[in-house]
Scaffold this motif. Structure first.
Motif, PDB file in Angstrom:
ATOM      1  N   TYR A 191       0.786  -1.130  -0.047  1.00 49.84           N
ATOM      2  CA  TYR A 191       0.031  -0.112   0.118  1.00 49.84           C
ATOM      3  C   TYR A 191       0.785   1.294   0.018  1.00 49.84           C
ATOM      4  CZ  TYR A 191      -3.313  -3.536   1.571  1.00 49.84           C
ATOM      5  OH  TYR A 191      -3.937  -4.771   1.735  1.00 49.84           O
ATOM      6  N   PHE A 212      -6.631   0.521  10.965  1.00 51.91           N
ATOM      7  CA  PHE A 212      -5.852  -0.749  10.520  1.00 51.91           C
ATOM      8  C   PHE A 212      -5.753  -1.807  11.312  1.00 51.91           C
ATOM      9  CE2 PHE A 212      -3.859   2.948   7.988  1.00 51.91           C
ATOM     10  CZ  PHE A 212      -3.693   2.508   6.955  1.00 51.91           C
ATOM     11  N   ARG A 246      -5.911  -7.898   8.733  1.00 49.12           N
ATOM     12  CA  ARG A 246      -6.386  -7.469   7.399  1.00 49.12           C
ATOM     13  C   ARG A 246      -5.275  -7.036   6.781  1.00 49.12           C
ATOM     14  NH1 ARG A 246     -11.733  -4.020   9.033  1.00 49.12           N
ATOM     15  NH2 ARG A 246     -12.943  -5.566  10.160  1.00 49.12           N
ATOM     16  N   HIS A 247      -4.472  -6.238   7.062  1.00 49.03           N
ATOM     17  CA  HIS A 247      -3.568  -5.347   6.192  1.00 49.03           C
ATOM     18  C   HIS A 247      -2.011  -5.696   6.627  1.00 49.03           C
ATOM     19  CE1 HIS A 247      -7.310  -2.888   7.361  1.00 49.03           C
ATOM     20  NE2 HIS A 247      -7.246  -2.905   5.723  1.00 49.03           N
ATOM     21  N   VAL A 249      -6.356   1.257  -0.006  1.00 51.56           N
ATOM     22  CA  VAL A 249      -6.230   0.216   1.090  1.00 51.56           C
ATOM     23  C   VAL A 249      -7.661  -0.306   1.422  1.00 51.56           C
ATOM     24  CG1 VAL A 249      -5.433  -0.470   3.301  1.00 51.56           C
ATOM     25  CG2 VAL A 249      -4.259   1.345   1.980  1.00 51.56           C
TER      26      VAL A 249
END
Length: 507
Positions: free
Chosen positions: A267, A489, A493-494, A475
């Motif tokens: 990202y 965040f 997930r990220h 994102v």
């Protein structure tokens, strides 16, 4: 108001200091421990007099665990220091790292197991002995070290650091622990998941029950759902994160980091992940042109710079800048245009770290000052953009600092909330009409995020809560809060820390 000269400071941020923990793969190979010591006796003082320990990896792991438990030391700072001080490298360093962080991450699970093996409360066990028991339990339950070697090596270490009598106690407890594998122990010590899902996840994934509940609340899950996503998050906290680097704009590029062995982050346009190795071995990091910084930290700073600010954009403020990660990136972004950054930090020592982080930004765009955000040294309405990354419980960084989960209490967020509200109010006062404030925490706890923002919004009629996720539309799955106006965040997930962002425009 232009930037003044910054003092050249040796910059090693807390995030950068995690490199020794993050950059080595877990020690998973079978390794035969040393045999039992001949002779006995002696306590820690006597052991120190004998010179170098015969098992340096376990000794350094024990010393870090005891310092974390007894002196509130930070493992990510102390472990690299001790490894360097004692000249430990290679396989021994990898083993020490695995034992230290593996033990800290699963401490709650191991304590639940040992509670059934000790004929008294675990809290009554000597403070010098408890880290040995946890260290042995980790080897027995979560590594491929043969059980006899794990017990023998830990008991031998116990003889050297706590003496023969307490070593016999450790031997008895660890032999009980070795009677079952981890899955079998979970079946014995964990509550029934259907009856008590929070309690079950607390034991299985080694988090205090109150943290499990608060994370579930932040994710919007209720116990009756089985807390499926909460479990994914807890599991992610116990995985070893990769080192993430930031290439400071105008001074280094992602391509430079890729050439040094890193991989671009998914990202951030400035980010790269290091699959293995020491970031300090990368030239750009050594020269301060790149640094260790979580991808979410990069992106919340970037989001602030993407907000359109009418009427000119010349002066930015990082209000709680220490140790300087976001300030370093913001100064570089400011220097690519016509802006300047003032990076303020209340603690003089940390202000020195910030000075090192912003040093040599393009166009000399960064200035570090030692100042208190609760008593601003600047006039109201001075800045066009303000970042206020407030002190918080740190529940968003449990991957990197696992001991934080054992230090915080259920009341920690409530204790910090008044300071957080005060800092956000002063950040709003510091920005001019039309300017924007980014409120950031490295915690998803709703009392530190939504409750603080709502409280300040309720006090003032001149603030607009922007849709922060729209500024980071590359994102997925970021929008949080009412109408999705916040950014949150998540590690599961990220692949980042659980960083929170709210953007407020002053009318």
């Amino acid at each position: 108001m232009g930037p003044g000269p910054t003092q050249v400071t040796s910059f090693r941020s807390q995030e950068q200091s995690t490199l020794s923990e993050q950059s080595r793969s877990p020690y998973r190979r079978q390794r035969r421990g040393p045999g039992p010591a001949r002779g006995g006796g002696g306590g820690a003082g006597a052991a120190a007099e004998r010179g170098a320990p015969r098992d340096p990896a376990r000794r350094v792991a024990y010393d870090v665990l005891r310092a974390v438990d007894q002196r509130d030391a930070y493992a990510n700072l102390l472990l690299p220091s001790l490894l360097n001080e004692r000249g430990i490298s290679g396989r021994d360093a990898a083993l020490a790292t695995e034992l230290t962080y593996g033990t800290l991450r699963l401490q709650g699970t191991y304590d639940a197991v040992m509670e059934t093996c000790v004929d008294r409360t675990l809290a009554s066990v000597d403070a010098e002995v408890l880290p040995l028991l946890r260290l042995g339990a980790h080897q027995l339950l979560s590594t491929k070290i043969p059980p006899h070697a794990a017990v023998s090596a830990t008991v031998d270490l116990a003889r050297r650091v706590v003496g023969q009598h307490r070593a016999r106690f450790a031997n008895a407890i660890l032999r009980k622990v070795s009677a079952r594998d981890l899955d079998a122990w979970i079946g014995v010590v964990a509550p029934d998941r259907a009856v008590d899902p929070s309690g079950y996840l607390s034991v299985v994934h080694s988090h205090p029950r109150w943290i499990v509940k608060e994370l579930a609340r932040a994710l919007g899950e209720r116990s009756r759902t089985g807390l499926v996503e909460t479990e994914r998050l807890l599991a992610a906290h116990n995985e070893r994160p990769k080192v993430t680097l930031v290439a400071k704009p105008g001074r280094a590029t992602v391509e430079d980091l890729v050439a040094a062995g890193a991989e671009p982050t998914p990202y951030s346009p400035f980010g790269a992940r290091l699959p293995e190795g020491d970031p300090a071995a990368i030239r750009e990091v050594r020269q301060g042109r790149a640094a260790v910084q979580d991808e979410a930290s990069q992106l919340v700073a970037l989001a602030l710079t993407r907000v359109e600010v009418p009427g000119g954009d010349g002066l930015w403020l990082d209000m709680c800048a220490g140790p300087g990660g976001k300030a370093g990136l913001l100064a570089s972004l400011a220097g690519r245009g016509d802006a300047r950054l003032v990076a303020s930090e209340v603690q003089p020592a940390r202000a020195g770290l910030v000075a090192g982080a912003v040093r040599r930004a393009p166009r000399d765009a960064g200035r570090a000052v030692a100042a208190d955000g609760t008593r601003p040294a600047w006039r109201p309405g001075t800045f066009d953009r303000v970042l206020v990354d407030v002190p918080c419980t740190g529940l968003g960084a449990l991957r990197r600092r696992p001991e934080a989960r054992w230090r915080r209490t259920e009341g920690s967020a409530a204790e910090l909330a008044p300071l957080q509200r005060d800092l956000l109010r002063n950040a709003v006062e510091s920005v001019r009409p039309g300017g924007v404030v980014a409120y950031v925490t490295c915690s998803p706890h709703l009392d530190e995020t939504d409750a603080v923002v709502r409280g300040v919004l309720a006090d003032r009629g001149d603030l607009t809560l922007l849709r922060a996720a729209d500024l980071l539309d590359e994102v997925p799955g970021l929008a949080a809060g009412e109408e999705g106006r916040y950014v949150q965040f998540w590690p599961h997930r990220h692949g980042t820390d659980a960083m929170f962002l709210a953007l407020l425009r002053r009318g």
